[in-house]
Design an enzyme around this catalytic site. Sequence first.
Site, PDB file in Angstrom:
ATOM      1  N   HIS A  46      18.420  40.790  13.531  1.00 24.90           N
ATOM      2  CA  HIS A  46      18.056  42.010  14.248  1.00 24.90           C
ATOM      3  C   HIS A  46      18.983  42.230  15.445  1.00 24.90           C
ATOM      4  CE1 HIS A  46      14.292  42.634  11.945  1.00 24.90           C
ATOM      5  NE2 HIS A  46      14.474  41.342  11.745  1.00 24.90           N
ATOM      6  N   ASP A  52      14.798  47.232  10.432  1.00 22.60           N
ATOM      7  CA  ASP A  52      13.695  46.332  10.112  1.00 22.60           C
ATOM      8  C   ASP A  52      13.195  46.637   8.705  1.00 22.60           C
ATOM      9  OD1 ASP A  52      13.904  45.583  12.752  1.00 22.60           O
ATOM     10  OD2 ASP A  52      11.976  46.431  13.369  1.00 22.60           O
ATOM     11  N   HIS A  56       9.679  42.138   7.896  1.00 20.78           N
ATOM     12  CA  HIS A  56       9.816  41.733   9.297  1.00 20.78           C
ATOM     13  C   HIS A  56       8.453  41.445   9.920  1.00 20.78           C
ATOM     14  CE1 HIS A  56      11.341  41.395  13.301  1.00 20.78           C
ATOM     15  NE2 HIS A  56      10.960  42.595  13.709  1.00 20.78           N
ATOM     16  N   HIS A 167       5.069  49.154  14.473  1.00 16.33           N
ATOM     17  CA  HIS A 167       5.612  48.375  13.357  1.00 16.33           C
ATOM     18  C   HIS A 167       4.546  48.148  12.288  1.00 16.33           C
ATOM     19  CE1 HIS A 167       8.958  47.389  16.065  1.00 16.33           C
ATOM     20  NE2 HIS A 167       9.599  46.863  15.031  1.00 16.33           N
TER      21      HIS A 167
END
Length: 216
Positions: A46, A52, A56, A167
């Site tokens: 990263h 991503d 991840h 995320h």
Amino acid sequence: MSVIDLSHPIRTGMTVFPGDPEVRVEPALSIAEAGVSVLSVELGSHTGTHIDAPSHTVEGGATIDAVDLGRLIGPARVVDVSGLPPRTRISVDDVREALREVGPGDIVLFRTGWSARFDEPGYADHPFLDAGIASALLDAGVTVVGVDALNPDETVADDPAPALPFHDVFLGAGGLIIENLTGLDRVTARAPRFVGLPLPIAGGDGAPLRAVIIED
């Protein structure tokens, strides 16, 4: 045709996410001694401008080498959220009007202006996106999002396992997140073409990528 590079150069000591491997680029072979010049490059998956993959943050999620590269080539929509104070939470209401124009296949790039602070101490204090924006993008059919900051979530340097709600929602739905973009202020076309191709790291949870905008 105009090509705008959205990628930070990879160099020794560059900014990385807290706890990630440091970057080291140094000579391994020289023309004077070996007839060729070769660098030794040590970095995390990263590093710098990177993407991503779902794996991840999602156990069993897709890895970067399994991603359809066609998803990373398409019309870009730049959403300007620049000029905000450090650590401002950006809500769905703040960008609702801009998101009305996005649809399936669009690659949505949030311009915070924070890329100007890359490699500065305050870079980790960037504004961040509420997880509701991740849901709104997915509802609109968007599966690739990018930011010109360290993280779409808030970056908490002293937390070994920080909460990453954006995320969790976006990667959890199979989306892809591009971080540490730069140069979004140079994009003037309404819907230019984005191209961002990652290194094909086998089983990778992410990878550096060269991201560009093509304006005809």
